[in-house]
Design a protein around this motif. Structure first.
Motif, PDB file in Angstrom:
ATOM      1  N   LEU A  69      15.418  15.636  -2.982  1.00 10.52           N
ATOM      2  CA  LEU A  69      15.040  14.279  -3.365  1.00 10.52           C
ATOM      3  C   LEU A  69      13.839  13.818  -2.536  1.00 10.52           C
ATOM      4  O   LEU A  69      12.897  13.209  -3.071  1.00 10.52           O
ATOM      5  N   HIS A  70      13.862  14.125  -1.250  1.00 14.67           N
ATOM      6  CA  HIS A  70      12.730  13.789  -0.385  1.00 14.67           C
ATOM      7  C   HIS A  70      11.473  14.506  -0.871  1.00 14.67           C
ATOM      8  O   HIS A  70      10.375  13.926  -0.895  1.00 14.67           O
ATOM      9  N   GLN A  71      11.638  15.782  -1.289  1.00 13.34           N
ATOM     10  CA  GLN A  71      10.491  16.558  -1.775  1.00 13.34           C
ATOM     11  C   GLN A  71       9.867  15.900  -3.005  1.00 13.34           C
ATOM     12  O   GLN A  71       8.641  15.801  -3.115  1.00 13.34           O
ATOM     13  N   VAL A  72      10.705  15.460  -3.943  1.00 13.06           N
ATOM     14  CA  VAL A  72      10.198  14.817  -5.162  1.00 13.06           C
ATOM     15  C   VAL A  72       9.470  13.520  -4.819  1.00 13.06           C
ATOM     16  O   VAL A  72       8.336  13.285  -5.265  1.00 13.06           O
ATOM     17  N   LEU A  73      10.126  12.663  -4.032  1.00 14.15           N
ATOM     18  CA  LEU A  73       9.517  11.378  -3.688  1.00 14.15           C
ATOM     19  C   LEU A  73       8.230  11.563  -2.880  1.00 14.15           C
ATOM     20  O   LEU A  73       7.232  10.871  -3.110  1.00 14.15           O
ATOM     21  N   PHE A  74       8.237  12.507  -1.933  1.00 13.74           N
ATOM     22  CA  PHE A  74       7.029  12.743  -1.136  1.00 13.74           C
ATOM     23  C   PHE A  74       5.879  13.200  -2.029  1.00 13.74           C
ATOM     24  O   PHE A  74       4.735  12.742  -1.876  1.00 13.74           O
ATOM     25  N   ASN A  75       6.174  14.101  -2.966  1.00 13.41           N
ATOM     26  CA  ASN A  75       5.117  14.601  -3.853  1.00 13.41           C
ATOM     27  C   ASN A  75       4.538  13.477  -4.701  1.00 13.41           C
ATOM     28  O   ASN A  75       3.313  13.374  -4.866  1.00 13.41           O
ATOM     29  N   LEU A  76       5.416  12.619  -5.237  1.00 12.60           N
ATOM     30  CA  LEU A  76       4.947  11.506  -6.064  1.00 12.60           C
ATOM     31  C   LEU A  76       4.125  10.514  -5.240  1.00 12.60           C
ATOM     32  O   LEU A  76       3.067  10.042  -5.686  1.00 12.60           O
ATOM     33  N   VAL A  77       4.596  10.210  -4.018  1.00 15.29           N
ATOM     34  CA  VAL A  77       3.858   9.276  -3.167  1.00 15.29           C
ATOM     35  C   VAL A  77       2.549   9.906  -2.696  1.00 15.29           C
ATOM     36  O   VAL A  77       1.501   9.239  -2.649  1.00 15.29           O
ATOM     37  N   ASP A  78       2.586  11.193  -2.347  1.00 15.56           N
ATOM     38  CA  ASP A  78       1.377  11.878  -1.905  1.00 15.56           C
ATOM     39  C   ASP A  78       0.316  11.874  -3.004  1.00 15.56           C
ATOM     40  O   ASP A  78      -0.877  11.644  -2.745  1.00 15.56           O
ATOM     41  N   ASN A  79       0.744  12.120  -4.249  1.00 14.36           N
ATOM     42  CA  ASN A  79      -0.191  12.039  -5.383  1.00 14.36           C
ATOM     43  C   ASN A  79      -0.738  10.622  -5.531  1.00 14.36           C
ATOM     44  O   ASN A  79      -1.927  10.420  -5.808  1.00 14.36           O
ATOM     45  N   ALA A  80       0.152   9.639  -5.369  1.00 12.82           N
ATOM     46  CA  ALA A  80      -0.279   8.239  -5.495  1.00 12.82           C
ATOM     47  C   ALA A  80      -1.340   7.900  -4.455  1.00 12.82           C
ATOM     48  O   ALA A  80      -2.320   7.200  -4.742  1.00 12.82           O
ATOM     49  N   ILE A  81      -1.153   8.402  -3.231  1.00 14.42           N
ATOM     50  CA  ILE A  81      -2.145   8.156  -2.176  1.00 14.42           C
ATOM     51  C   ILE A  81      -3.497   8.772  -2.558  1.00 14.42           C
ATOM     52  O   ILE A  81      -4.556   8.157  -2.373  1.00 14.42           O
ATOM     53  N   LYS A  82      -3.458   9.989  -3.108  1.00 14.36           N
ATOM     54  CA  LYS A  82      -4.701  10.667  -3.503  1.00 14.36           C
ATOM     55  C   LYS A  82      -5.489   9.845  -4.515  1.00 14.36           C
ATOM     56  O   LYS A  82      -6.711   9.730  -4.434  1.00 14.36           O
ATOM     57  N   PHE A  83      -4.768   9.297  -5.500  1.00 19.04           N
ATOM     58  CA  PHE A  83      -5.440   8.672  -6.639  1.00 19.04           C
ATOM     59  C   PHE A  83      -5.523   7.148  -6.543  1.00 19.04           C
ATOM     60  O   PHE A  83      -5.864   6.483  -7.518  1.00 19.04           O
ATOM     61  N   THR A  84      -5.174   6.595  -5.380  1.00 19.87           N
ATOM     62  CA  THR A  84      -5.275   5.140  -5.177  1.00 19.87           C
ATOM     63  C   THR A  84      -6.449   4.852  -4.251  1.00 19.87           C
ATOM     64  O   THR A  84      -6.563   5.432  -3.165  1.00 19.87           O
ATOM     65  N   ASN A  85      -7.286   3.957  -4.680  1.00 22.59           N
ATOM     66  CA  ASN A  85      -8.470   3.610  -3.888  1.00 22.59           C
ATOM     67  C   ASN A  85      -8.076   2.764  -2.673  1.00 22.59           C
ATOM     68  O   ASN A  85      -7.022   2.105  -2.673  1.00 22.59           O
ATOM     69  N   PRO A  86      -8.915   2.763  -1.620  1.00 21.81           N
ATOM     70  CA  PRO A  86      -8.627   1.932  -0.439  1.00 21.81           C
ATOM     71  C   PRO A  86      -8.376   0.475  -0.826  1.00 21.81           C
ATOM     72  O   PRO A  86      -9.053  -0.083  -1.703  1.00 21.81           O
TER      73      PRO A  86
END
Length: 668
Positions: A395-412
């Motif tokens: 579950l941590h792996q799924v959430l981390f991957n989704l949040v990590d992707n969100a960080i990549k594609f979210t502007n400052p």
């Protein structure tokens, strides 16, 4: 003109063709008038007796009415001719006569007549006689046709068929049976059937025949050819009863080719499984060999960050750490993907606290969010009991991957949130809904299905701009499916994205959970949580580090620099065992793959020595580059207290040691 068949099928039995042979047309007139109401009776008339046989061949009547007295030929002569001809030999012939004469009756029956009627009787009698004989003939014809079909099937069947008596004597067999046994039909008939089998099967065959009466059930036995060749066959049997006799119809199917085919498939499967094992072992070896130096690179880079660095130097070191972590993520994804492809990835269902999971996730992603000035928060709905049963790591792996992707594609200046709610579906108790929402660049609707495919991204340029292999979301999707859920996305270009999924996580009901309330966290809480652990009083420990890599040993030893711990090093399991038995240690950090003696054996012997000495077990942490579940299971079975994988950061190792030693202190 083509010839008709007397009865094409059962329906034809209801339609009766009656052929009248009489040189007096008055008889035809009276008979037709008599039968006009009986629509199932079709009357055909032959006025010229010499044409009768030809007409009977063409018409194939159900019943023939034949006049006894005719001018050109006698009824008896014509009857005998009809009986001699193969197409009319069995058709019922009813003699019509104006005389009630016993001698003539005897003459008619001797010649082959089926009935003798004084013409013309009452309508009811005439119709009844015609229908009776037509029905009898219909039954005979249908039985003959069935026998012909059976004989045809019997003769041309691919399976070998033998007809045996109740005492297992072969009475008949088809060509396939003679081919199977390589014995002529005349030599097969008269033999005891079970003697045609391998001696080891000769008792089983009669028992099976006696007990079984179904084509769907069979036994596998071995038939013997006259040459001595052994043929595996599937044997089935049914009982046939005729009058007072019982017969067995035994069917045998040669399964030699089938067994060879199955064996070839099994060999192909063995080769495929061996290749799969070799691939898994290769990937595991490659992973181990990459993780070991990666542990040194990331570890020393972490240590560099603790020194006084210029801003440019700090940026370079941070870039190295980030690149190492990206490489580690790729390695983990490849290993997970391989496990999923082979169906070997299983969930480990254990109790855990959702709050702790989200707090830990927050600590992990905090630096990335801070660098991009992205706000992050999470919340769990008030009605949810946070203590649940599930696979915390996945579950941590799924959430981390989704949040990590969100960080990549979210502007400052953007934001990311996690919300946990009840799934709200009737009959799905324990289903929770997780939503990860960002204010990023968004995904076009036509690309939203593609991103969950393996090695696929919404746009090829994304991998160049933002990085990534296209494996992460595919793995997340499969992990969510293992949790009995489905990963989906709502998004639009320029409006951000919400990735959401359901997961089966049953609540653990505990008295202390009765006052469950809404719990929320923000970025500012993460440092406080981390500090709370680090600021606990640190007890000086004697630590034994066991690793065949000098670089890894020095790196781990450096982690303890400045702390009140005594550190000893060992390069293999044998050396570690000797040092442990001749010194006092509070903690052992054990690599697993080493020369001379590996970590499993060393741990097992240390535990045995402790038991002999009556000493309390010292915590042994497996610190290895192996990540397979079987490696973890093997280490725990050998006696390890905890299993950690390389590369490992200093903060993570110190936290685990602090937690482990706190537990040890509390249990004493």
């Amino acid at each position: 003109m083509s010839m008709l068949s007397p009865f094409e099928d059962a329906a034809e039995c209801e339609k009766v063709r009656v052929l009248l042979i009489d040189d007096q047309s008055l008889t035809e007139y009276l008979l037709r008038k008599m039968l006009k109401e009986d629509t199932d009776l079709d009357l055909y008339y032959c006025e010229h007796p010499p044409e009768a046989l030809h007409m009977a061949e063409i018409l194939a009547p159900s019943v023939i009415l034949l006049d006894f007295h005719m001018n050109t030929v006698t009824g008896i002569d014509l009857l005998q001719e009809l009986r001699r001809h193969p197409t009319t030999s069995n058709i019922p012939v009813l003699i019509l006569s104006v005389e009630e004469d016993a001698q003539r009756k005897a003459q008619a029956f001797t010649a082959g007549a089926d009935d003798y009627i004084i013409k013309l009787p009452e309508r009811e009698e005439m119709v009844a006689r015609i229908r009776y004989h037509a029905r009898s003939y219909c039954n005979i014809v249908q039985r003959q046709q069935a026998e012909e079909r059976y004989r045809s099937l019997f003769a041309y069947a691919n399976d070998a068929i033998c007809l045996t008596s109740s005492d297992h004597i072969v009475l008949d067999c088809n060509p396939a049976a003679t081919h199977l046994f390589d014995i002529a039909q005349e030599d097969l008939i008269g033999r005891r059937f079970y003697e045609l089998m391998l001696p080891a099967d000769r008792e089983a065959v009669p028992e099976f025949i006696a007990l079984n009466n179904s084509r769907s059930q069979f036994i596998e036995v071995t038939a013997l050819r006259s040459t001595g060749e052994q043929i595996p066959v599937h044997l089935s049997s049914i009982r046939l009863r005729q009058a007072k006799h019982t017969y067995n119809q035994i069917t045998m199917r040669d399964v030699s080719e089938h067994k060879q085919f199955v064996q070839s498939l099994e060999e192909i499967l063995r080769v495929a499984e061996r290749a799969s094992r070799e691939k898994s072992e290769f990937l595991s070896t490659v992973s181990h060999e990459i993780r070991s130096p990666l542990n040194i690179v990331i570890g020393h880079a972490d240590l560099l960050l603790e020194t006084d660095l210029q801003s440019e130097q700090r940026e370079h070191v941070t870039t190295c750490i980030r690149a190492g972590e990206m490489l580690l993520t790729l390695i983990n994804n490849v290993l997970d993907f391989t496990k999923m492809e082979t169906g070997k990835l299983e969930l480990e269902m254990l109790p855990f606290d959702l709050r702790e999971l989200l707090e830990q996730l927050q600590q992990v992603i905090e630096p990335s969010c801070r660098n991009k000035k992205i706000d992050f928060d999470w919340a769990i709905a008030a009605e949810i009991i946070p203590l649940v049963v599930g696979d915390r790591l996945r579950l941590h792996q799924v959430l981390f991957n989704l949040v990590d992707n969100a960080i990549k594609f979210t502007n400052p200046g953007g934001s990311i949130t996690i919300r946990v709610k009840q799934a709200g579906r009737i009959g799905e108790e324990g289903m929770l809904l997780f939503l990860v929402t960002d204010t990023g660049i968004g995904i076009p609707s036509e690309k939203q299905d593609l991103i969950f495919h393996t090695f696929t991204q919404a746009d090829p340029s994304i991998s160049r701009k933002f990085g990534g292999s296209g494996l992460g979301l595919s793995i997340c999707s499969r992990l969510v499916e293992l949790m009995q859920g489905k990963l989906k996305v709502n998004s639009a270009p320029g409006r951000g994205s919400t990735f959401f999924f359901t997961a089966k996580l049953d609540a653990v009901v505990h008295p202390n959970d009765a006052e469950s309330s809404s719990i929320a966290g923000t970025l500012v809480t993460a440092p406080a949580i981390t500090a709370r652990v680090r600021q606990l009083p640190m007890t000086p420990l004697a630590i034994l580090i066991v690793d065949d890599s000098d670089d890894n040993c020095r790196l781990i030893a450096t982690f303890f620099r400045g702390l009140p711990h005594r550190v000893e090093l060992a390069s293999n399991g044998q050396e570690a065992l000797e040092k442990f038995c001749n010194d006092h240690f509070d903690l052992v950090l054990m690599d697993l793959q080493m020369p001379v003696m590996d970590g499993y054996e060393a741990t097992s012997q240390i535990r045995a020595w402790e038991q002999q000495q009556g000493a309390d077990p010292v915590p042994i942490i497996a610190l290895t580059a192996h990540t397979r579940p079987q490696d973890m299971q093997q280490s725990l079975e050998a006696g390890c207290t905890l299993y950690l994988t390389k590369p490992i950061k200093k903060s993570r190792l110190l936290d685990e040691i602090q937690r482990l030693t706190c537990v040890e202190e509390n249990t004493r």
